[in-house]
Design an enzyme around this catalytic site. Structure first.
Site, PDB file in Angstrom:
ATOM      1  N   ASP A  72       0.841  -1.193   0.000  1.00  0.00           N
ATOM      2  CA  ASP A  72       0.000   0.000   0.000  1.00  0.00           C
ATOM      3  C   ASP A  72       0.882   1.252   0.000  1.00  0.00           C
ATOM      4  OD1 ASP A  72      -2.737   1.163   0.429  1.00  0.00           O
ATOM      5  OD2 ASP A  72      -1.796   1.892   2.279  1.00  0.00           O
TER       6      ASP A  72
ATOM      7  N   GLU B 214       1.477  -0.370  -5.113  1.00  0.00           N
ATOM      8  CA  GLU B 214       0.546   0.726  -5.404  1.00  0.00           C
ATOM      9  C   GLU B 214       1.442   1.952  -5.594  1.00  0.00           C
ATOM     10  OE1 GLU B 214      -3.522   2.621  -3.596  1.00  0.00           O
ATOM     11  OE2 GLU B 214      -1.860   2.294  -2.208  1.00  0.00           O
TER      12      GLU B 214
END
Length: 665
Positions: free
Chosen positions: A323, A359
Site C-alpha cells: 500500500d 501501489e
C-alpha cells in the site's frame, strides 16, 4: 541485529526491543487473562539501542507489553511515557482486538495508564513452518482482491462461526467459486491487527478495510481467531486448489496517526526513529493519515524485511501488495527505485521469488511513480482504469488510449527497454466505486460516512443509465448489465496481469459509496443471495476464454510485429469493416469502435469492441482454410455471441476445409 521480540526457550523467555533514545525500557507481565499486571521488569541496555532481558520461569502463552521512559517533548517528536503500555513491534499474536479509547491519546502526567485498554502480546510458539514452495501465481494471471470479513459475512454455505474469517476462505463453496472464476491468486486486504481512526467510534462506525495497522506481524483476532495456524491452513487449502495467496500489507503509516493520535507502539518506543519528521519536528504526512513510516531507517528496514520473511516462512504466502509503495522507496523524503529497502526485498533469499505488487503513488511530493519501480515489481495501473472507464463512458478520442491499455501499457512500463508488461490492470478496486456502481451512479453518495459527502474522490469517470440507483426499469437494468459485461470483457482481453475485486463479477453495489472504508455492514458485505447469476456466468466464461487462449494471458507488449517465428503480427488493429486503422481513424475523435485481432498461425482471436449505443455489423478478414466461430462454447454462449449494439464480442479463427469470413454485430 540481535533477535527482537519474545524468544521462548525451555527455561523462560527473552524479551528484546530497540530504541535509540529511551532512557529506560520495561516489560510488563500480565496474568493469563491479560487483565492484571503481575510484574514490571526493566530491560538491560545491550548496545546500539538494543534492550533485552531474560525472564526465567515464563512459559508459552505469557501475556506482556512494553513500557518506555525518556524525554517528553511532543513538539520535538519525543513521546516517552511509562503510563503507556506498548505493543511489541515484533509481536506475532495479540489477545484481543485494538479499540480506540481516550486514554490512549492522553498526555503524560494525566494519570492515564493504558494497560486496561490495550491488547497484550502473547508469547506463543510458532506453528510448524510449512515447506517454502515456489509461488503459484505468475504474471498474466487473475488476482482476486477481497476483504476477508465482507467476503463471507453473508455467505449462506459458510458455517456461521466461520463467516468473516480467514478460515472461511478454505470452505469448499468459496474455493469452487474462485476456481469457476479462474482465480490465480487471492489478494487479502490487510489481515494484521488494526485500530479505528479516532473520529469513527463517536459516529457509530468502524474501520472495515484494515488499512490502519498498529504493528505489522500480529494478525487481527477478529479475522483470524485461530491465529497464525488459521492463515497457514487456509493458504495451504487454497494452494491445493491451485490458488495462490497475496497479502496486502501497510508499511507506510500506523494507526498512531498525528500529534493528536494514540500512543500504541512505535511512537512510545522511539517516535523520532520510526516516523519521518520535518526539520521543525512535525510529522511528515505523505500518506494522508497523519504519519509516515521512516522506511529509510535501518531498524525499520529490517523490521519490514523480518515481517515479509515471517509470512513467507510461517504461512507460505505467494507474495505481497504494498500500500502506498513510494513510501518504501523514499530516502530523506525523495523516492528512489533503488532505495535500500526495495533492493533488499528483491535480493533477499527468502523474498526474491515472491510476487511483489506496488501501489505506485502516495500524496507526498512527486508521489506519483507509475512505471518507475524496478522489475520484478508489478504495479497497479490507474491509467488503465481511467482510460477504460472514459472509453465506455463515451468520452471522445479514446480509441488510441484504449488500444494502448489493451496492448499492455508500454507507455508506462517499457522505460528500461522491458519487453513485458508489469501492469496490474483493473477497472475497480476496494477504493472507489464498484463495477456495478460505475455504470449506475454519476456522482458519489458517501453520506453514510458521516462527513457530509466531502470524503472520497469527486471524479469517478462513472455514468448512470437513467435515474441514479433506479432498479425497476427493464431498459435501464439491461443497459447497466451490458455495460458491466463490456467492462469485464475489456479487462479479460487486456495484456498484463488483471485484477478483479470480489463481488464485481456478480454485480455488488455500495449504493454509490466510493469510500466505504468505515462501513463494516451491509454496504460492504457481499450479498450472495442477490448476486446477478447471468453476470457471474459471463465472468466465468471470460475467465475460461482467457485461460484457453494463451495470447490473452501473455504479458509481452503487443507491437504489431510477428513473434516466435510466425509470419502473422501479434496484433492488427482494424475498423469495423475489417480494414486496418489508418492515421485518420486513430485521430477521429468520434470513433468508438475497434477490432483487436490477435495473431496466431493456427487461428486468430478477434476482439470486437463497439463503444457506441448503435448496432454495428463487424466484418472480419478471411483466410483460406479457416473459419470464424464464437470464441468459446459454454453455458453462457448466448452472452458471447454478437450482441446488438454496445458491447464486446470474441470470435476465434479455426482451421477447416473451407475458408470463410465471420460477421459480428
Amino acid at each position: 541485529m540481535t533477535s527482537l521480540g519474545a524468544t521462548i526457550t525451555s527455561e523462560g523467555i527473552r524479551f528484546a526491543a530497540w530504541s535509540s533514545s529511551a532512557h529506560r525500557l520495561w516489560v510488563s507481565i500480565f496474568d493469563e487473562q491479560g487483565n492484571r499486571e503481575l510484574d514490571r521488569l526493566e530491560l538491560t541496555p545491550d548496545g546500539d539501542g538494543m534492550h533485552a532481558l531474560f525472564v526465567s520461569g515464563l512459559a508459552v502463552g505469557a501475556r506482556y507489553g512494553l513500557r518506555a521512559d525518556g524525554d517528553y517533548a511532543p513538539e520535538r517528536g519525543l513521546w516517552f511515557d511509562p503510563d503507556k503500555l506498548l505493543t511489541d513491534p515484533y509481536a506475532v499474536e495479540i489477545d484481543r482486538p485494538y479499540a480506540y479509547h481516550w486514554k490512549l491519546a492522553a498526555r503524560r502526567n494525566e494519570g492515564a495508564d493504558t494497560a486496561s485498554v490495550m491488547p497484550k502480546a502473547v508469547a506463543n510458539a510458532l506453528p510448524a513452518a510449512p515447506p517454502i514452495l515456489p509461488p503459484l501465481f505468475r504474471p498474466g494471471g487473475l488476482i482476486y482482491e477481497l476483504n476477508v470479513r465482507a467476503f463471507t459475512k453473508l455467505h449462506p454455505d459458510v458455517p456461521q462461526e466461520q463467516r468473516g474469517t480467514i478460515a472461511a476462505l478454505a470452505h469448499p463453496a468459496i474455493i469452487e467459486h474462485l476456481q469457476r472464476l479462474g482465480v490465480s491468486a487471492v489478494e487479502l486486504m490487510p489481515v494484521t491487527a488494526s485500530i479505528d481512526e479516532r473520529h469513527l467510534p463517536p459516529l457509530g462506525l468502524s474501520n472495515a478495510w484494515g488499512y490502519n495497522p498498529v504493528t505489522f506481524m500480529a494478525l487481527d483476532p477478529r479475522l483470524a481467531p485461530g491465529g497464525l495456524t488459521e492463515l497457514q491452513d487456509t493458504v495451504a487449502a487454497l494452494r491445493r486448489a491451485g490458488i495462490g495467496t497475496i497479502l496486502d500489507l501497510v508499511f507506510n503509516h500506523t494507526g498512531e496517526s498525528d500529534r493528536l493520535g494514540p500512543t500504541l507502539s512505535l511512537r512510545g518506543l522511539d517516535n523520532q526513529a520510526y516516523y519521518r519528521h520535518r526539520p521543525d519536528g512535525v510529522l511528515v504526512n505523505d500518506t494522508g493519515t497523519g504519519n509516515t513510516i521512516a522506511c529509510d531507517h535501518p531498524v525499520v528496514r529490517e523490521m519490514v524485511l523480518d515481517t515479509l520473511r515471517h509470512f513467507v516462512r510461517q504461512a507460505g504466502v505467494d507474495g505481497f501488495r504494498f500500500d502506498l509503495a513510494p513510501v518504501l522507496g523514499r530516502i530523506d523524503g525523495i523516492f528512489d527505485p533503488e532505495a535500500p529497502l526495495l533492493r533488499a526485498i528483491t535480493h533477499d533469499p527468502v523474498l526474491r521469488d515472491r510476487v511483489l505488487i506496488a501501489e505506485p503513488w502516495d500524496i507526498g511530493a512527486n508521489g506519483y511513480q507509475l512505471g518507475n519501480f524496478r522489475p520484478p515489481f508489478l504495479e497497479w495501473n490507474d491509467r488503465y482504469r481511467d482510460d477504460v472507464r472514459r472509453f465506455w463512458r463515451g468520452d471522445a478520442g479514446m480509441v488510441g488510449a484504449l488500444a494502448t491499455r489493451l496492448a499492455g501499457s508500454s507507455d508506462a512500463f517499457n522505460g528500461a527497454g522491458e519487453q513485458t508488461s508489469r501492469s496490474v490492470n483493473f477497472i475497480a478496486a476496494h477504493d472507489g466505486m464498484t463495477l456495478a456502481d460505475i455504470v449506475s451512479y454519476e456522482r458519489k453518495h458517501n453520506g453514510a460516512n458521516g462527513e457530509q459527502n466531502r470524503d472520497g474522490h469527486n471524479e469517478n469517470l462513472s455514468w448512470n443509465n437513467g435515474t441514479e440507483g433506479e432498479t425497476d426499469d427493464a431498459a435501464i437494468t439491461k443497459a447497466r448489465f451490458d455495460d458491466q459485461c463490456a467492462l469485464l470483457a475489456t479487462l479479460f482481453a487486456s495484456r498484463g496481469t488483471i485484477m478483479l475485486t470480489a463481488g464485481d463479477e456478480f454485480g455488488r453495489t455500495q449504493k454509490g459509496n466510493n469510500n466505504a472504508y468505515a462501513q463494516d455492514n451491509a454496504i460492504t458485505w457481499l450479498d450472495w443471495a442477490a448476486r446477478d447469476q447471468a453476470l457471474a456466468r459471463y465472468a466465468s466464461a471470460l475467465a475460461a476464454l482467457r485461460q484457453a487462449v494463451p495470447a490473452l494471458s501473455d504479458t509481452r507488449f503487443l507491437t504489431g510485429q510477428a513473434v516466435d517465428g510466425s509470419d502473422i503480427p501479434d496484433v492488427s488493429w482494424l475498423t469495423e469493416t475489417g480494414a486496418p486503422l489508418n492515421e485518420s481513424d486513430w485521430n477521429d475523435s468520434s470513433r468508438h469502435r475497434l477490432v483487436m485481432l490477435l495473431g496466431g498461425d493456427d487461428g486468430r482471436l478477434a476482439v470486437m469492441i463497439n463503444g457506441d449505443r448503435r448496432q454495428c455489423v463487424f466484418t472480419l478478414p478471411a483466410r483460406d482454410g479457416f473459419l470464424w466461430r464464437p470464441a468459446i462454447e459454454t453455458q453462457a454462449i448466448d452472452l458471447l455471441r454478437p450482441l446488438p449494439g454496445r458491447g464486446v464480442n470474441f470470435m476465434i479463427e479455426g482451421r477447416t476445409g473451407n475458408g470463410g469470413a465471420g460477421k459480428g454485430s
